[in-house]
Design a protein around this motif. Structure first.
Motif, mmCIF file in Angstrom:
data_model
loop_
_atom_site.group_PDB
_atom_site.id
_atom_site.type_symbol
_atom_site.label_atom_id
_atom_site.label_comp_id
_atom_site.label_asym_id
_atom_site.label_seq_id
_atom_site.Cartn_x
_atom_site.Cartn_y
_atom_site.Cartn_z
ATOM 1 N N GLN A 86 46.957 34.349 42.637
ATOM 2 C CA GLN A 86 45.633 35.001 42.684
ATOM 3 C C GLN A 86 45.098 35.375 43.765
ATOM 4 O OE1 GLN A 86 44.738 36.994 40.273
ATOM 5 N NE2 GLN A 86 43.635 35.660 39.177
ATOM 6 N N ARG A 87 45.208 34.857 44.919
ATOM 7 C CA ARG A 87 44.797 35.359 46.086
ATOM 8 C C ARG A 87 45.709 36.589 46.653
ATOM 9 N NH1 ARG A 87 44.225 30.648 50.135
ATOM 10 N NH2 ARG A 87 44.990 29.276 48.434
ATOM 11 N N LEU A 88 46.838 36.287 46.456
ATOM 12 C CA LEU A 88 47.920 37.596 46.646
ATOM 13 C C LEU A 88 47.724 38.515 45.849
ATOM 14 C CD1 LEU A 88 50.594 38.813 47.975
ATOM 15 C CD2 LEU A 88 51.803 37.279 46.171
ATOM 16 N N CYS A 89 47.245 38.506 44.409
ATOM 17 C CA CYS A 89 46.697 39.447 43.590
ATOM 18 C C CYS A 89 45.596 40.315 44.207
ATOM 19 C CB CYS A 89 46.632 39.213 42.502
ATOM 20 S SG CYS A 89 48.148 38.701 41.417
ATOM 21 N N ILE A 90 44.748 39.630 44.830
ATOM 22 C CA ILE A 90 43.618 40.338 45.437
ATOM 23 C C ILE A 90 43.939 41.044 46.882
ATOM 24 C CG2 ILE A 90 41.316 39.826 46.675
ATOM 25 C CD1 ILE A 90 41.120 37.413 44.555
ATOM 26 N N ALA A 91 44.877 40.389 47.484
ATOM 27 C CA ALA A 91 45.307 40.891 48.630
ATOM 28 C C ALA A 91 46.041 42.374 48.387
ATOM 29 C CB ALA A 91 46.294 40.251 49.581
ATOM 30 N N ARG A 92 46.977 42.263 47.240
ATOM 31 C CA ARG A 92 47.624 43.555 46.840
ATOM 32 C C ARG A 92 46.360 44.555 46.545
ATOM 33 N NH1 ARG A 92 51.760 43.313 41.896
ATOM 34 N NH2 ARG A 92 49.936 42.928 40.924
ATOM 35 N N ALA A 93 45.421 44.295 45.688
ATOM 36 C CA ALA A 93 44.560 45.112 45.334
ATOM 37 C C ALA A 93 43.804 45.790 46.538
ATOM 38 C CB ALA A 93 43.809 44.354 44.184
ATOM 39 N N LEU A 94 43.815 45.220 47.542
ATOM 40 C CA LEU A 94 43.079 45.615 48.694
ATOM 41 C C LEU A 94 43.929 46.565 49.615
ATOM 42 C CD1 LEU A 94 40.780 42.708 49.528
ATOM 43 C CD2 LEU A 94 40.112 44.729 48.342
ATOM 44 N N ALA A 95 45.321 46.727 49.565
ATOM 45 C CA ALA A 95 46.135 47.334 50.522
ATOM 46 C C ALA A 95 45.890 48.624 50.740
ATOM 47 C CB ALA A 95 47.411 47.211 49.844
ATOM 48 N N VAL A 96 45.314 49.614 49.894
ATOM 49 C CA VAL A 96 45.152 50.757 50.047
ATOM 50 C C VAL A 96 43.383 50.987 50.374
ATOM 51 C CG1 VAL A 96 46.907 51.795 49.110
ATOM 52 C CG2 VAL A 96 44.997 51.289 47.653
ATOM 53 N N GLU A 97 42.774 50.072 50.765
ATOM 54 C CA GLU A 97 41.297 49.951 51.035
ATOM 55 C C GLU A 97 40.508 50.656 49.912
ATOM 56 O OE1 GLU A 97 41.055 51.595 54.780
ATOM 57 O OE2 GLU A 97 41.832 49.839 55.874
ATOM 58 N N PRO A 98 40.326 50.139 48.770
ATOM 59 C CA PRO A 98 39.758 50.831 47.736
ATOM 60 C C PRO A 98 38.017 50.859 47.956
ATOM 61 C CG PRO A 98 40.367 48.848 46.940
ATOM 62 C CD PRO A 98 41.087 48.929 48.409
ATOM 63 N N LYS A 99 37.491 51.804 47.359
ATOM 64 C CA LYS A 99 36.025 51.861 47.368
ATOM 65 C C LYS A 99 35.424 50.547 46.614
ATOM 66 C CE LYS A 99 35.828 56.662 48.535
ATOM 67 N NZ LYS A 99 35.325 56.396 49.779
ATOM 68 N N VAL A 100 35.911 50.131 45.580
ATOM 69 C CA VAL A 100 35.659 49.148 44.824
ATOM 70 C C VAL A 100 36.683 48.149 44.045
ATOM 71 C CG1 VAL A 100 35.897 50.722 42.489
ATOM 72 C CG2 VAL A 100 34.311 48.879 42.427
ATOM 73 N N LEU A 101 36.577 47.022 44.292
ATOM 74 C CA LEU A 101 37.238 45.858 43.732
ATOM 75 C C LEU A 101 36.979 45.305 42.291
ATOM 76 C CD1 LEU A 101 39.872 44.068 44.313
ATOM 77 C CD2 LEU A 101 38.392 42.491 45.244
ATOM 78 N N LEU A 102 37.881 45.710 41.337
ATOM 79 C CA LEU A 102 37.592 45.286 39.856
ATOM 80 C C LEU A 102 38.336 43.830 39.702
ATOM 81 C CD1 LEU A 102 38.056 48.670 38.266
ATOM 82 C CD2 LEU A 102 35.933 47.764 39.185
ATOM 83 N N MET A 103 37.711 43.031 39.127
ATOM 84 C CA MET A 103 38.726 41.759 38.832
ATOM 85 C C MET A 103 37.995 41.086 37.336
ATOM 86 S SD MET A 103 38.743 39.442 42.448
ATOM 87 C CE MET A 103 37.108 39.553 42.870
#
Length: 283
Positions: free
Chosen positions: A186-203
């Motif tokens: 799950q921490r890896l999933c979060i890392a992947r979601a941040l790879a392109v530096e999004p403005k907002v993180l949805l979980m």
């Protein structure tokens, strides 16, 4: 504090339903609580304006309006089927509403290319959605490679993000997801979601299948990320919502019943339905 008199039933808890209740006082005042507030000058990042969605005769969302400021940590709560996950999916156009307007950084998302939009909205789904045939490093770089970013930039992203989520590069970069625990995945999933530096993180319920220790690590990570990202989480866990968020939205039967500062909503809710839900009288 008024909130100390309200007791919250843990609808899901860490290990499943429980019949006991706990005082909210600890969760609002305890060491893990996040109460640093929004930036000095608030900037509206996300705005819902009278958003509605209907499936057949069923009203899924009914005239939903709210704003989330840049740097805020917001949580959506409510019973199953209330519309909270649907609202989350509407933000990156996985679901299209029937009416209303959603703006991200002042731009109507309906007018944005959906792929561009999704590069600005990191998304962590409820089920761990990693590619099992790819290594950790390859999973993180799926979108950067689609964008044809240079190899050295991709390598740096992997190093930086694995360090951020406490998965040391030398130990984990070349592993496959099946060789990792659920919390590590799950921490890896979060890392992947941040790879392109999004403005907002949805979980969407990122800790629903995790043990207490893994849940604690995800929460600690999420609170640390608030320094850099605007975060929205869907959860059934009342204690988690009180621990980690700045703002909370309570949904019920497609209605946004109440939205406001987490401490106020849990200690002095304006609506009777909100108090009934957070105290375990239904849901």
């Amino acid at each position: 504090m008024l909130g100390s008199s309200i007791r919250v039933h843990n609808h899901t808890g860490f290990g499943g339903p429980t019949v006991s209740s706990v005082s909210l006082f600890y969760y609002l005042e305890g060491p893990a609580s996040r109460r640093s507030g929004a930036p000095e000058k608030e900037v509206t990042l996300l705005q819902f304006d009278r958003v509605s969605l209907t499936y057949g005769a069923q009203k899924i969302l009914n005239d939903i309006s709210f704003e989330i400021q840049e740097g805020q940590f917001a949580v959506f709560i409510g019973p199953s089927g209330c519309g909270k996950t649907t609202t989350l999916k509407i933000i990156n156009r996985l679901i299209q509403p029937d009416s209303g307007r959603i703006c991200l950084n002042g731009r109507d998302i309906a007018a944005m290319d959906r792929y561009e939009l999704r590069r600005h909205t990191g998304y962590v789904i409820q089920q761990i959605g990693l590619f099992p045939n790819m290594t950790v490093a390859q999973n993180i770089c799926v979108v950067p490679k689609l964008l044809k970013w240079p190899r050295d930039k991709c390598d740096q992203i992997v190093h930086d993000l694995l360090d951020m989520v406490d998965l040391p590069y030398d130990q984990y970069a070349h592993k496959y997801p099946g060789e990792m625990s659920g919390g590590q995945q799950q921490r890896l999933c979060i890392a992947r979601a941040l790879a392109v530096e999004p403005k907002v993180l949805l979980m969407d319920e990122p800790t629903s299948a995790l043990d207490p220790i893994s849940t604690s690590k995800i929460e600690e990570l999420a609170m640390g990320l608030k320094e850099q990202y605007t975060i929205i989480i869907v959860t059934h866990n009342m204690q988690q919502a009180a621990r980690i968020s700045d703002y909370t939205a309570f949904f019920l039967l497609g209605e946004l019943i109440e939205y406001g500062e987490t401490e106020k909503l849990f200690s002095r809710p304006e609506c009777q339905k909100t108090e009934d839900y957070i105290t375990g009288r239904f849901g």
